[in-house]
Design a protein around this motif. Structure first.
Motif, mmCIF file in Angstrom:
data_model
loop_
_atom_site.group_PDB
_atom_site.id
_atom_site.type_symbol
_atom_site.label_atom_id
_atom_site.label_comp_id
_atom_site.label_asym_id
_atom_site.label_seq_id
_atom_site.Cartn_x
_atom_site.Cartn_y
_atom_site.Cartn_z
ATOM 1 N N ASP A 1 -8.376 -5.340 -7.688
ATOM 2 C CA ASP A 1 -9.059 -5.801 -6.484
ATOM 3 C C ASP A 1 -9.128 -7.319 -6.393
ATOM 4 O OD1 ASP A 1 -9.480 -3.186 -5.741
ATOM 5 O OD2 ASP A 1 -11.511 -3.087 -6.575
ATOM 6 N N ARG B 1 0.126 9.592 -10.792
ATOM 7 C CA ARG B 1 -0.742 8.432 -11.073
ATOM 8 C C ARG B 1 -1.230 7.719 -9.825
ATOM 9 N NH1 ARG B 1 1.001 3.906 -13.824
ATOM 10 N NH2 ARG B 1 3.167 4.217 -13.185
ATOM 11 N N PHE B 2 -0.543 7.908 -8.690
ATOM 12 C CA PHE B 2 -0.896 7.159 -7.487
ATOM 13 C C PHE B 2 -0.992 8.102 -6.292
ATOM 14 C CE2 PHE B 2 1.485 4.204 -10.203
ATOM 15 C CZ PHE B 2 0.565 3.176 -10.313
ATOM 16 N N GLU C 1 0.828 -1.208 0.000
ATOM 17 C CA GLU C 1 0.000 0.000 0.000
ATOM 18 C C GLU C 1 0.860 1.254 0.000
ATOM 19 O OE1 GLU C 1 -3.215 2.286 2.939
ATOM 20 O OE2 GLU C 1 -2.516 0.257 3.403
ATOM 21 N N SER D 1 2.822 -0.438 -10.778
ATOM 22 C CA SER D 1 1.618 -0.895 -11.471
ATOM 23 C C SER D 1 0.517 -1.095 -10.442
ATOM 24 C CB SER D 1 1.903 -2.216 -12.196
ATOM 25 O OG SER D 1 0.726 -2.772 -12.758
ATOM 26 N N PRO D 2 -0.721 -0.692 -10.740
ATOM 27 C CA PRO D 2 -1.806 -0.925 -9.789
ATOM 28 C C PRO D 2 -2.124 -2.410 -9.651
ATOM 29 C CG PRO D 2 -2.665 -0.048 -11.852
ATOM 30 C CD PRO D 2 -1.186 0.027 -11.957
ATOM 31 N N GLU E 1 7.711 5.766 -9.429
ATOM 32 C CA GLU E 1 6.369 5.737 -10.013
ATOM 33 C C GLU E 1 6.362 5.066 -11.378
ATOM 34 O OE1 GLU E 1 2.615 8.770 -10.848
ATOM 35 O OE2 GLU E 1 4.670 9.532 -10.999
ATOM 36 N N ASP F 1 -3.451 3.585 -2.320
ATOM 37 C CA ASP F 1 -3.461 2.750 -3.529
ATOM 38 C C ASP F 1 -2.636 1.488 -3.299
ATOM 39 O OD1 ASP F 1 -5.017 4.555 -4.872
ATOM 40 O OD2 ASP F 1 -3.353 5.466 -5.984
ATOM 41 N N ARG F 2 -3.088 0.393 -3.917
ATOM 42 C CA ARG F 2 -2.343 -0.873 -3.876
ATOM 43 C C ARG F 2 -1.502 -0.964 -5.145
ATOM 44 N NH1 ARG F 2 -5.657 -5.244 -4.351
ATOM 45 N NH2 ARG F 2 -4.299 -6.602 -3.147
ATOM 46 N N VAL F 3 -0.208 -1.193 -4.981
ATOM 47 C CA VAL F 3 0.693 -1.197 -6.128
ATOM 48 C C VAL F 3 1.678 -2.354 -6.033
ATOM 49 C CG1 VAL F 3 0.574 1.309 -6.464
ATOM 50 C CG2 VAL F 3 2.358 0.338 -5.002
ATOM 51 N N THR F 4 2.284 -2.649 -7.166
ATOM 52 C CA THR F 4 3.402 -3.585 -7.225
ATOM 53 C C THR F 4 4.429 -3.020 -8.191
ATOM 54 O OG1 THR F 4 4.039 -5.902 -7.577
ATOM 55 C CG2 THR F 4 2.427 -4.984 -9.100
ATOM 56 N N TRP G 1 -2.235 -9.167 -16.391
ATOM 57 C CA TRP G 1 -3.416 -9.057 -15.538
ATOM 58 C C TRP G 1 -4.658 -9.554 -16.263
ATOM 59 C CZ3 TRP G 1 -2.727 -9.326 -10.806
ATOM 60 C CH2 TRP G 1 -1.768 -8.584 -10.107
#
Length: 305
Positions: free
Chosen positions: A103, A71-72, A61, A99-100, A95, A76-79, A264
């Motif tokens: 869910d 962008r974030f 997070e 990547s988001p 950044e 936000d949940r990112v990797t 994804w």
């Protein structure tokens, strides 16, 4: 916060307490929920002349952002891939490398899929596969290899061969969609294939090139090095292609993003299923490295801060 470090080549790894870093321009501060363990990082610990930060793929997070981030935002949940300290409770993520996380996916799903999947997909793209061709994937049970086996199927491979170090991994690799499983030391690697995705290198390059049909392509993405004789390529009009994910990430961000979206999409459709071999606490990073060093993993090895 806690982070994992080492002070000399080969380790040992240890936990230390340090300050939570502040995000600089273009950076995200991420509370790490999962950290991927990779062979290249393990090899750097055992082989690098000087200690390096233990980086790699993280997911979690966003808790703060630096100047210029657009962008974030927090929450936000990112990797993404970090080049500094990633084996930690908190890590700085650029950044452009983030990547988001959708869910439908967990943080563990994200670190098992994105970085390893990008390497697997990029190596496959480099091979220029055609529908119906035969493919061979070395290290087929590894974090990258087990995704590569599945991806060859999504690209219409007519026959998929998985190569493994241990015959005991055969059932696992077949469950991923491989038609055949061979051992590195087998006298014959079966019928020739049109392309090889090689994650091992070293002495394995010779039998891997020999396994190619005339006009076949070998994509080398291993950090293990190795040498290929030019004559072995000439007699069969074969080719060897080097692939490095960092070059794509830094030089072709639009392609990097397109590949992430494809991963994804395949995940959401159920066509690509990352497998996690084991989850380890941050203080057990040495145990996670030992699993990778022993080549005993079936799928991805993950740290959980």
């Amino acid at each position: 916060m806690r982070r994992v470090r080492y002070e000399s080549t080969g380790g040992p790894l240890f936990l230390e307490e340090t300050e939570i870093p502040e995000p600089g321009p273009g950076e995200l501060l991420v509370r790490c929920e999962a950290v991927g363990v990779t062979l290249p990082v393990v090899r750097k610990v055992t082989e690098a002349a000087e200690p390096i930060p233990l980086g790699g793929e993280i997911a979690g997070e966003v808790v703060a952002v630096g100047e210029g981030v657009g962008r974030f935002g927090t929450g936000d949940r990112v990797t993404g891939l970090v080049f500094g300290h990633g084996y930690a409770d908190f890590a700085l993520l650029r950044e452009v490398m983030a990547s988001p996380v959708p869910d439908v996916a967990s943080a563990v799903d994200a670190v098992a899929l994105v970085r390893s999947g990008l390497v697997a997909l990029g190596a496959l793209e480099a091979a220029r596969p055609e529908p119906g061709e035969a493919a061979l994937v070395t290290a087929a049970a590894s974090g990258v290899g087990h995704l590569a086996v599945q991806l060859t199927r999504t690209r219409g491979a007519g026959r998929v061969v998985g190569a493994v170090s241990d015959p005991g991994k055969g059932d696992f690799v077949r469950s991923l969609g491989a038609d055949e499983v061979i051992g590195y030391g087998d006298e014959s690697w079966g019928e020739p294939v049109d392309y090889v995705l090689d994650a091992v290198g070293g002495e394995l390059l010779t039998p891997a090139v020999a396994a190619l049909a005339p006009g076949g392509r070998l994509v080398a993405y291993s950090s293990g090095g190795g040498t290929v004789r030019a004559y072995d390529l000439l007699v069969g009009a074969k080719s060897v292609i080097g692939f490095q994910m960092a070059r794509i990430a830094r030089g072709k961000p639009e392609l990097y993003e397109r590949w992430r979206r494809e991963l994804w999409r395949l995940f959401a459709e159920g066509a690509l299923k990352p497998v996690v071999h084991g989850e380890f606490a941050l203080e057990d990073a040495a145990k996670a490295h030992a699993v990778i060093e022993s080549r005993g993993n079936l799928g991805k090895v993950v740290l959980r801060p």
